[in-house]
Design an enzyme around this catalytic site. Structure first.
Site, short mmCIF file in Angstrom:
data_model
loop_
_atom_site.label_atom_id
_atom_site.label_comp_id
_atom_site.label_asym_id
_atom_site.label_seq_id
_atom_site.Cartn_x
_atom_site.Cartn_y
_atom_site.Cartn_z
N HIS A 82 0.82 -1.22 0.00
CA HIS A 82 0.00 0.00 0.00
C HIS A 82 0.85 1.26 0.00
O HIS A 82 0.36 2.34 -0.33
CB HIS A 82 -1.06 -0.02 1.12
N ASN A 209 -9.14 -4.69 7.13
CA ASN A 209 -8.28 -3.59 7.55
C ASN A 209 -8.43 -3.34 9.05
O ASN A 209 -9.52 -3.47 9.59
CB ASN A 209 -8.68 -2.33 6.75
N ASP A 218 1.14 -7.72 2.32
CA ASP A 218 1.32 -6.28 2.11
C ASP A 218 2.80 -5.92 1.96
O ASP A 218 3.38 -5.25 2.81
CB ASP A 218 0.66 -5.51 3.27
N GLY A 649 2.29 5.42 9.56
CA GLY A 649 3.64 5.88 9.21
C GLY A 649 4.63 4.76 9.43
O GLY A 649 5.67 4.68 8.79
N SER A 651 3.91 1.94 8.60
CA SER A 651 3.66 1.04 7.49
C SER A 651 4.94 0.87 6.69
O SER A 651 5.58 1.86 6.34
CB SER A 651 2.59 1.61 6.57
N ASP A 668 0.12 -2.86 9.91
CA ASP A 668 -1.16 -2.43 10.49
C ASP A 668 -1.18 -2.67 11.99
O ASP A 668 -0.21 -3.20 12.56
CB ASP A 668 -2.31 -3.20 9.81
#
Ligand code: ASP
Length: 725
Positions: A82, A209, A218, A649, A651, A668
Site C-alpha cells: 500500500h 483492515n 502487504d 507511518g 507502514s 497495520d
C-alpha cells in the site's frame, strides 16, 4: 534529550516492555542490560552510532508517509504494497494493469521509475533545543514566539541543506520539550522491482483492515538509484543501484511465538502527551466528525462510481484513503471507550498535579502551565466546527482543494522564502508540482461536485460566529439546494483548474494573474485560501503558546514518572521493542499470533476482497511450500502479531530479530489497538506484520523470481543468509 532525563533512563526500564517509540538517541540511553534481557543480541551502538550516523537505523528509510528498509547492498528496499501503490498505479493502464496483475522486473532495465518517489536515508540527529529557545526574543508574545521559532527552524534547515541531495527538518518533540535537527540524504531515483497482485497485497481489503486474523501480503520491493559516482540524482538511464552500507539481511528462519522483535521506522503522530481535556475533545468531537463527514463523502463517491466505471477508477485512491481514516476513527472511538483512555489520562494527570503541589515552588510553573494549556484548549474549542470543516476540506472535493492549493502557493510565493509557510517554500516546489500534476488521474467531476455540495451545505449550517467567509461570499449564507447545485455546475463548467496544463501554468502565476483569469472555481479557491491563512495564523499563535507551556508541564510529568518516557510520534525515526504474541480481543476469545497459507485459502471466496490469484491458489492448494514451511505450523506463515508500539507511518517498517535480520514488514494494528495513539495497553497492543517467509514463498514458488532471490542472497531450496552488518 536533556541530561536529567538521560540519568533517569539509565537507572530505570520502561513501564511495559513493548511501550515506547524510542528515538535513536534514547535507545543508546536505555539500559543495555534491559535491552539484552528483551532479546537484543547486538550491542546498542550497532543500532545507531550518532557520531558517524551509522548502524542498522541507517538502513531504515522514510518513503514519504511510510517507512521502508534496505534489504541488499544493491539498493533494494522493502516496504508495504500500500506504500508503493502510487508507483504501481502510475504504470498501470487498462492494457497493462499492474494493480491487478502485479509486477516483477526480470532485470534492472525493466524496473519502473516512480515519478516523484523519493526515499530519505538518515544521517544525523542534532539536539538544537537550546538554539531554538535562544532565538525567542525576551517578552515575545505567543505569535512572535511562534514566528521566531519557525524562522530559526528554517534557518537551521537551510544551513543543513547546503550540502547536495540533503533533506533536513527540525522536528518538535512533545510540543517543544525538545527540538532535533534531522539530517537525511534524499535519493530521488526510486523504481519498482516487485509488487504482488492487489489481491495478495490487499487480501482482505477494507473488511480486514485494522483487524486480525489477517492474511495480507502487504509487501513490495523498490530500488534506489544514484548517479554512477554514487551521488543522489534524478532519474537517468545512466544511474546505477544505490550502494547501501547498512541493510537488513532476510531471515529465512522467521519467527515463532515469544520471539523478540524490533520495529524500526517513521511513526507519524500520536497523542499520548495531551492533557485529558484535550484528549476528551478528540473523543467527543474530532473522531465523531470524521465519521460523519468522511462517511458521507465515502457514500457520495461510491454512489458516483457506480454510475461510471472510469470515474470509479479515478476515485479509487481517494476512496481508499477515506475508508482507511474513517475506519481508523471508529477504532479510535471504540478503543478510547473500551480502554477508558481519557479517564486514565485524567487520573494520571491528577496524580502529577498532586505530586507537583507537594513539591511546592519548584513545580508551580508546571502547574500554571497546565492551567494555561487548558485555557488555550477552551478557547480553541469555540470554533471547533468551522476549524474542523476547513481543515478536512482538502480531503473532500478535489477541484476546490486544487484551486486553494494553487492560490495559496501564489500568495506565499509573493513573500521572501524564509517568511513563507514551510510547505510552500522553494524547497517544496518540485513536490507541489508533482502532486498538482499527478492529481489529474484522480479527478472525477461528477463525484467532486457532490462532495462540494455536501461541504457547502455543512458550511452554511455553521453558527454565525464560526463562518467560512469563502462559502458565504460564493454561495450565500443559507442553504438552498437548487442554488447550490446551479452555482457548483457553473464553477465546474467554467474552470480551467481541472485541466492539467492550465493548472500547472497557474502554479507559477502571481495572485493578480490568477485573479485576472476570472476563473470561478479558482476565485472560490483563492477565498478559501484566505480563510485557511487566517486559521493558520490563529493556530500559529496557539503553537507558540504550546511551545511556551507544554515543556514546563511535561517536565513535571517526566519527573513524577521516574522512568523513561518515549516522546509522542512525530514522523521521525524510532525503534519499538516487542515480542511475537497473540491476545484476547474480548471475553472468551483468544487470538493466535500467526496465520498461514491454508488459512488464507480458507478465506478465499472468489470475490473481492478474498479473491486469491489462480497461480498462488493452485500452488498453495498443491501444498508446494518449498523451504518456507514453518516447522511448528507445518504451513507457510503469512502474517504475525507482536506487541511492538507502532502507529500510522510505521507502514513498511522493517520488523527485525535480535540479530538485525528482517523477519517481517509491519503494516497495520489490530482493531482493539487503534486507540494506542492515546495510550499503550499491553493487553491489546498488537501490530500486524507480514512474515518474510510469505514474501519468500511468493518470490520462490509463485513468481519464480530466481534472480531477485539470488540478489537477496537467498538460494532456492537451501536458504542462506549473510551475517547482519
Ligand atoms: N496501516 C497503518 C499505516 O498505513 C499502520 C498503522 O496505523 O498501524 O501506516
Amino acid at each position: 534529550m536533556k541530561k536529567t532525563l538521560l540519568l533517569l533512563c539509565l537507572v530505570a526500564a520502561p513501564a511495559f516492555a513493548g511501550e515506547g517509540k524510542w528515538t535513536p538517541q534514547q535507545v543508546l540511553e536505555l539500559s543495555p542490560a534491559w535491552l539484552k534481557a528483551q532479546g537484543l543480541k547486538l550491542p546498542p551502538n550497532k543500532l545507531w552510532d550518532p557520531k558517524r550516523g551509522t548502524g542498522l537505523l541507517a538502513g531504515t528509510v522514510n518513503t514519504g508517509g511510510c517507512s521502508g528498509s534496505f534489504i541488499s547492498a544493491t539498493g533494494l528496499i522493502i516496504t508495504n504494497h500500500h506504500c508503493a501503490f502510487g508507483i504501481i498505479q502510475e504504470h498501470s493502464s487498462p492494457q497493462r494493469d499492474l494493480i491487478t496483475g502485479g509486477f516483477l522486473a526480470k532485470a534492472g532495465a525493466e524496473e519502473l521509475p516512480g515519478k516523484g518517489s523519493r526515499v530519505q536515508v538518515p544521517r544525523a540527529f542534532t539536539d538544537v533545543t537550546a538554539k531554538i529557545n535562544a532565538a525567542v526574543p525576551p517578552g515575545a508574545d505567543d505569535l512572535a514566539r511562534y514566528k521566531a521559532v519557525d524562522r530559526k527552524q528554517k534557518e537551521l534547515v537551510a544551513e543543513c541543506e547546503k550540502r547536495p541531495a540533503t533533506r533536513c527538518q527540525v522536528a518538535t518533540f512533545d510540543g517543544g520539550v525538545n527540538y532535533t535537527l534531522v539530517d537525511a540524504v534524499e535519493l530521488q531515483d526510486v523504481r519498482l522491482v516487485y509488487a504482488p497482485p492487489r489481491a495478495v497485497g490487499e487480501y482482505g481489503g477494507e473488511e480486514d483492515n485494522w483487524s486480525w486474523p489477517r492474511h495480507t501480503g502487504d509487501f513490495a520491493i523498490i530500488r534506489a538509484y544514484t548517479a554512477p559516482d554514487g551521488s543522489s540524482a534524478a532519474y537517468s538511464e545512466k544511474n546505477v543501484p544505490y550502494k547501501a552500507e547498512f541493510f537488513f539481511p532476510l531471515s529465512t528462519q522467521g519467527v515463532k511465538p515469544g520471539d523478540f522483535v524490533m520495529v524500526l521506522g517513521y511513526p507519524g503522530m500520536t497523542y499520548r502527551t495531551l492533557l485529558a481535556d484535550e484528549m476528551a475533545e478528540r473523543q467527543a468531537r474530532y473522531y465523531p466528525r470524521i465519521r460523519d463527514v468522511l462517511g458521507e463523502a465515502i457514500s457520495l463517491l461510491e454512489a458516483a462510481g457506480e454510475k461510471d466505471p472510469a470515474g470509479k477508477i479515478a476515485v479509487a485512491s481517494q476512496l481508499k484513503s477515506l475508508h482507511n481514516v474513517y475506519k481508523n476513527a471508529g477504532g479510535q472511538l471504540a478503543g478510547m471507550r473500551r480502554g477508558q483512555l481519557v479517564e486514565k489520562q485524567r487520573a494520571a494527570e491528577d496524580a502529577v498535579v498532586g505530586w507537583a503541589q507537594k513539591g511546592g515552588a519548584k513545580w508551580s510553573d508546571a502547574l500554571k502551565a497546565r492551567d494555561a494549556l487548558l485555557t488555550e484548549q477552551q478557547a480553541s474549542a469555540k470554533t471547533f466546527e468551522r476549524d474542523f470543516l476547513l481543515g478536512v476540506s482538502g480531503r473532500l472535493a478535489q477541484g476546490p482543494a486544487l484551486a486553494t492549493r494553487v492560490a495559496r502557493l501564489s500568495m506565499e510565493r509573493a513573500k521572501p522564502d524564509l517568511e513563507r509557510r514551510p510547505e510552500y517554500m522553494d524547497r517544496e516546489l518540485p513536490r507541489i508540482k508533482d502532486s498538482l500534476e499527478r492529481a489529474q488521474k484522480n479527478l472525477f467531476p461528477a463525484a467532486d461536485k457532490a462532495l462540494l455540495h455536501a461541504f457547502v451545505k455543512r458550511a452554511q449550517a455553521l453558527r454565525p460566529d464560526e463562518r467560512i467567509q469563502a462559502v458565504d461570499t460564493h454561495f450565500g449564507k443559507s442553504y438552498v439546494e437548487k442554488d447550490v447545485t446551479a452555482k457548483i455546475d457553473a464553477l465546474y463548467a467554467n474552470t480551467k483548474v481541472l485541466t492539467q496544463a492550465e493548472r500547472m501554468k497557474m502554479a507559477g502565476e502571481t495572485p493578480a494573474q490568477l485573479t485576472a483569469r476570472k476563473d470561478p472555481l479558482l476565485a472560490f479557491g483563492m477565498d478559501l485560501a484566505k480563510d485557511q491563512a487566517a486559521l493558520d495564523e490563529v493556530r500559529d499563535r496557539r503553537q507558540g503558546a504550546a511551545s511556551r507551556l507544554r515543556p514546563a508541564w511535561r517536565a513535571a510529568v517526566m519527573a513524577q514518572a521516574g522512568k523513561p518516557i518515549a516522546p509522542d510520534a512525530n514522523s521521525t525515526l524510532r525503534v519499538s521493542f516487542g515480542k511475537v504474541q497473540g491476545y484476547t480481543p474480548r471475553d472468551g476469545a483468544v487470538y493466535l499470533p500467526q496465520t498461514t497459507l491454508t488459512g488464507m485459502l480458507q478465506k478465499h471466496t472468489g470475490e473481492e476482497p478474498f479473491n486469491a490469484p489462480p497461480k498462488l491458489r493452485a500452488t498453495a492448494e498443491a501444498k508446494k511450500f518449498g523451504p518456507w514451511v514453518d516447522p511448528r505450523l507445518k504451513d507457510v506463515p503469512v502474517d504475525f502479531l507482536s506487541d511492538a508500539d507502532t502507529t500510522g507511518g510505521n507502514s513498511g517498517s522493517p520488523t527485525v530479530n535480535g540479530k538485525g535480520e528482517l523477519v517481517g514488514v509491519n503494516f497495520d494494528r489490530v482493531w482493539e489497538n487503534v486507540a494506542n495513539d492515546f495510550g499503550y495497553n499491553p493487553d491489546v497492543a498488537r501490530n500486524v506484520n507480514v512474515d518474510v517467509r510469505y514474501l519468500l514463498w511468493n518470490l520462490d514458488q509463485v513468481e519464480d523470481a530466481d534472480a531477485l532471490l539470488r540478489e537477496l542472497n537467498v538460494r532456492k531450496g537451501s536458504p542462506v543468509v549473510k551475517e547482519a552488518r
